[in-house]
Design a protein around this motif. Structure first.
Motif, PDB file in Angstrom:
ATOM      1  N   GLY A   1      24.814  34.281  69.347  1.00  0.00           N
ATOM      2  CA  GLY A   1      23.646  33.714  70.006  1.00  0.00           C
ATOM      3  C   GLY A   1      23.332  32.348  69.437  1.00  0.00           C
ATOM      4  N   GLN A   2      23.427  32.227  68.127  1.00  0.00           N
ATOM      5  CA  GLN A   2      23.217  30.962  67.426  1.00  0.00           C
ATOM      6  C   GLN A   2      24.324  30.789  66.387  1.00  0.00           C
ATOM      7  OE1 GLN A   2      20.802  28.839  68.302  1.00  0.00           O
ATOM      8  NE2 GLN A   2      20.010  30.262  69.813  1.00  0.00           N
ATOM      9  N   MET A   3      24.538  29.566  65.935  1.00  0.00           N
ATOM     10  CA  MET A   3      25.595  29.271  64.968  1.00  0.00           C
ATOM     11  C   MET A   3      25.320  29.938  63.623  1.00  0.00           C
ATOM     12  SD  MET A   3      28.415  27.840  64.237  1.00  0.00           S
ATOM     13  CE  MET A   3      28.620  26.934  65.748  1.00  0.00           C
ATOM     14  N   THR A   4      26.338  30.593  63.087  1.00  0.00           N
ATOM     15  CA  THR A   4      26.281  31.216  61.771  1.00  0.00           C
ATOM     16  C   THR A   4      27.629  31.003  61.094  1.00  0.00           C
ATOM     17  OG1 THR A   4      24.696  32.898  62.464  1.00  0.00           O
ATOM     18  CG2 THR A   4      26.029  33.415  60.542  1.00  0.00           C
ATOM     19  N   GLY A   5      27.622  30.537  59.844  1.00  0.00           N
ATOM     20  CA  GLY A   5      28.871  30.399  59.110  1.00  0.00           C
ATOM     21  C   GLY A   5      28.906  29.194  58.203  1.00  0.00           C
ATOM     22  N   LEU A   6      30.126  28.827  57.814  1.00  0.00           N
ATOM     23  CA  LEU A   6      30.388  27.667  56.964  1.00  0.00           C
ATOM     24  C   LEU A   6      30.720  26.476  57.843  1.00  0.00           C
ATOM     25  CD1 LEU A   6      32.579  29.576  54.406  1.00  0.00           C
ATOM     26  CD2 LEU A   6      30.573  28.230  53.767  1.00  0.00           C
TER      27      LEU A   6
ATOM     28  N   VAL B   1      25.921  25.519  55.272  1.00  0.00           N
ATOM     29  CA  VAL B   1      25.878  26.868  55.826  1.00  0.00           C
ATOM     30  C   VAL B   1      24.943  26.868  57.026  1.00  0.00           C
ATOM     31  CG1 VAL B   1      26.358  27.984  53.630  1.00  0.00           C
ATOM     32  CG2 VAL B   1      23.989  27.639  54.329  1.00  0.00           C
ATOM     33  N   ALA B   2      25.148  27.825  57.892  1.00  0.00           N
ATOM     34  CA  ALA B   2      24.230  28.039  59.014  1.00  0.00           C
ATOM     35  C   ALA B   2      23.972  29.533  59.109  1.00  0.00           C
ATOM     36  CB  ALA B   2      24.829  27.527  60.318  1.00  0.00           C
ATOM     37  N   TRP B   3      22.720  29.894  59.337  1.00  0.00           N
ATOM     38  CA  TRP B   3      22.367  31.293  59.550  1.00  0.00           C
ATOM     39  C   TRP B   3      21.472  31.357  60.771  1.00  0.00           C
ATOM     40  CZ3 TRP B   3      24.352  35.652  58.051  1.00  0.00           C
ATOM     41  CH2 TRP B   3      23.674  36.834  58.345  1.00  0.00           C
ATOM     42  N   ASN B   4      22.034  31.837  61.868  1.00  0.00           N
ATOM     43  CA  ASN B   4      21.290  31.944  63.112  1.00  0.00           C
ATOM     44  C   ASN B   4      20.674  30.600  63.494  1.00  0.00           C
ATOM     45  OD1 ASN B   4      20.664  33.644  65.260  1.00  0.00           O
ATOM     46  ND2 ASN B   4      18.604  34.016  64.494  1.00  0.00           N
ATOM     47  N   GLU B   5      21.471  29.554  63.333  1.00  0.00           N
ATOM     48  CA  GLU B   5      21.137  28.159  63.669  1.00  0.00           C
ATOM     49  C   GLU B   5      20.202  27.504  62.647  1.00  0.00           C
ATOM     50  OE1 GLU B   5      22.346  25.113  66.191  1.00  0.00           O
ATOM     51  OE2 GLU B   5      22.935  27.184  66.347  1.00  0.00           O
ATOM     52  N   ALA B   6      19.768  28.236  61.635  1.00  0.00           N
ATOM     53  CA  ALA B   6      18.882  27.667  60.621  1.00  0.00           C
ATOM     54  C   ALA B   6      19.695  27.218  59.410  1.00  0.00           C
ATOM     55  CB  ALA B   6      17.846  28.703  60.194  1.00  0.00           C
ATOM     56  N   TYR B   7      19.155  26.331  58.632  1.00  0.00           N
ATOM     57  CA  TYR B   7      19.657  25.873  57.330  1.00  0.00           C
ATOM     58  C   TYR B   7      20.851  24.926  57.405  1.00  0.00           C
ATOM     59  CZ  TYR B   7      16.694  29.746  55.978  1.00  0.00           C
ATOM     60  OH  TYR B   7      15.645  30.602  55.850  1.00  0.00           O
TER      61      TYR B   7
END
Length: 131
Positions: free
Chosen positions: A30-35, A44-50
């Motif tokens: 649903g949203q970007m997550t990963g390195l 890093v990205a966690w559910n489009e955050a950070y």
């Protein structure tokens, strides 16, 4: 699989210094997550955050680099060649059941000019004692 307790790690050897935003190991639940690689810095990205959070951690061009993203409910710990950056916050559990994993890219961006080897996904956060 719905979780917020896991680790992704890999060895990455960038061919060139890279500007722009591209996934190293990412998924779209649903949203970007990963390195991510953002102008030469590992993010890093966690559910489009950070993902815009500066880390100060860069990979060495032309050399193998160990990178890892260790997630728990209250933080993400990013490791690059033994250095770490802790990003504190709320990491809600995400459903990855129908999410493809992109290696060396993400769904929307072009490829990362790098070799990527020994990609691993662990079902728990790791620490420097586990490496």
């Amino acid at each position: 699989v719905t979780t917020n307790n896991f680790t992704i790690s890999a060895w990455v050897k960038p061919d060139i210094s890279f500007n722009g935003l591209v996934g190293i190991i990412a998924t779209m639940n649903g949203q970007m997550t990963g390195l991510m690689n953002y102008n030469g810095e590992v993010h890093v990205a966690w559910n489009e955050a950070y993902w815009g959070t500066p880390t100060g951690l860069k990979m060495n061009t032309g050399k193998w680099n160990f990178i890892a993203m260790s997630v728990s409910p209250t933080k993400i710990v990013l490791y690059v060649n033994g250095q770490k950056k802790v990003i504190s916050g709320n990491m809600p559990a995400l459903n990855f059941s129908n999410s493809p994993i992109y290696i060396g890219r993400d769904r929307d961006q072009g490829g990362l000019p790098a070799y990527i080897d020994n990609v691993r996904i662990y079902t728990a956060p790791i620490t420097t004692n586990n490496q």
